[in-house]
Structures are given as C-alpha cells and as structure tokens.
Design a protein around this motif. Structure first.
Motif, PDB file in Angstrom:
ATOM      1  N   LEU A  69      -3.248   2.313  -4.975  1.00 46.80           N
ATOM      2  CA  LEU A  69      -0.898   2.570  -6.103  1.00 46.80           C
ATOM      3  C   LEU A  69      -1.282   2.656  -7.212  1.00 46.80           C
ATOM      4  O   LEU A  69      -0.790   4.219  -7.593  1.00 46.80           O
ATOM      5  CB  LEU A  69       0.301   1.639  -5.367  1.00 46.80           C
ATOM      6  N   LYS A 126      -3.422   5.823  -8.078  1.00 43.67           N
ATOM      7  CA  LYS A 126      -2.991   7.139  -7.630  1.00 43.67           C
ATOM      8  C   LYS A 126      -1.642   7.355  -8.846  1.00 43.67           C
ATOM      9  O   LYS A 126      -1.022   8.447  -8.920  1.00 43.67           O
ATOM     10  CB  LYS A 126      -2.552   7.508  -6.057  1.00 43.67           C
ATOM     11  N   ARG A 127      -0.115   6.242  -9.111  1.00 45.80           N
ATOM     12  CA  ARG A 127       0.979   6.727 -10.089  1.00 45.80           C
ATOM     13  C   ARG A 127       0.255   7.101 -11.623  1.00 45.80           C
ATOM     14  O   ARG A 127       0.570   8.245 -12.040  1.00 45.80           O
ATOM     15  CB  ARG A 127       1.219   5.606  -9.888  1.00 45.80           C
ATOM     16  N   GLU A 185       2.525  -3.103  -6.008  1.00 48.35           N
ATOM     17  CA  GLU A 185       0.766  -2.594  -6.945  1.00 48.35           C
ATOM     18  C   GLU A 185       0.324  -4.105  -6.804  1.00 48.35           C
ATOM     19  O   GLU A 185      -1.097  -3.913  -7.067  1.00 48.35           O
ATOM     20  CB  GLU A 185       0.985  -2.379  -8.127  1.00 48.35           C
ATOM     21  N   VAL A 206       3.054  -2.983   2.203  1.00 50.75           N
ATOM     22  CA  VAL A 206       4.042  -1.174   2.384  1.00 50.75           C
ATOM     23  C   VAL A 206       4.322  -1.138   3.703  1.00 50.75           C
ATOM     24  O   VAL A 206       3.704  -1.717   4.481  1.00 50.75           O
ATOM     25  CB  VAL A 206       3.396  -0.857   1.739  1.00 50.75           C
ATOM     26  N   PHE A 253       5.301   3.341   2.905  1.00 52.20           N
ATOM     27  CA  PHE A 253       4.004   4.022   2.643  1.00 52.20           C
ATOM     28  C   PHE A 253       3.961   6.107   3.010  1.00 52.20           C
ATOM     29  O   PHE A 253       2.936   6.097   2.015  1.00 52.20           O
ATOM     30  CB  PHE A 253       2.143   3.761   3.691  1.00 52.20           C
ATOM     31  N   LEU A 277       5.597   6.818  -0.621  1.00 50.00           N
ATOM     32  CA  LEU A 277       4.617   6.685  -1.740  1.00 50.00           C
ATOM     33  C   LEU A 277       3.699   8.459  -1.255  1.00 50.00           C
ATOM     34  O   LEU A 277       3.319   8.914  -2.184  1.00 50.00           O
ATOM     35  CB  LEU A 277       4.212   5.748  -1.559  1.00 50.00           C
ATOM     36  N   LEU A 308       3.495  10.813  -4.794  1.00 50.27           N
ATOM     37  CA  LEU A 308       2.335  10.178  -5.123  1.00 50.27           C
ATOM     38  C   LEU A 308       0.897  11.670  -4.890  1.00 50.27           C
ATOM     39  O   LEU A 308      -0.095  11.537  -5.725  1.00 50.27           O
ATOM     40  CB  LEU A 308       1.480   9.281  -5.235  1.00 50.27           C
TER      41      LEU A 308
END
Length: 65
Positions: free
Chosen positions: A2, A5-6, A31, A37, A42, A45, A49
């Motif tokens: 995560l 990707k963020r 994170e 999650v 998910f 997200l 993302l």
C-alpha cells in the motif's frame, strides 16, 4: 504494498485518508499492519491507488510469510 502504491501516485497518508473518508491514523494503521484490510476497503484502495486487486492478491499470496 500500500505504501509503495500510494507513494507512486504522489499521495500522502492524509490525502489517501481523505479519499477514503477516514482519518490519517487509519491509513497509518493499515500501512503498518496494525489493522487488517477488509475486502471492501481493499477494492476501494485499489480504485484510488490504481491497481488491479486480483493481481495484488495473487502477488501477496505468492510472497513467503
């Protein structure tokens, strides 16, 4: 994953939290692994993302513990 990707799309934890309708501390717990999650989160997200959730799950399933 995560965090990777963020950061790749230039979002801060605060930015991502705002898009999720949550607090920054929520993203920090996700994170850091302090919070799991759920499936709906998910998918949200993945949309925010920009990744394919099914590919991510396959990748995570293949990683050793």
């Amino acid at each position: 994953m995560l965090v990777e990707k963020r950061e790749a799309i230039g979002l801060t934890q605060t930015d991502l939290a705002a898009k999720l309708g949550e607090y920054q501390s929520f993203v920090a717990r996700l994170e850091s692994g302090q919070r799991r999650v759920d499936v709906i989160e998910f998918i949200d997200l993945a949309k925010i993302l920009g990744f394919d959730p099914s590919v991510a799950i396959k990748r995570l399933a293949a990683e050793p513990d």
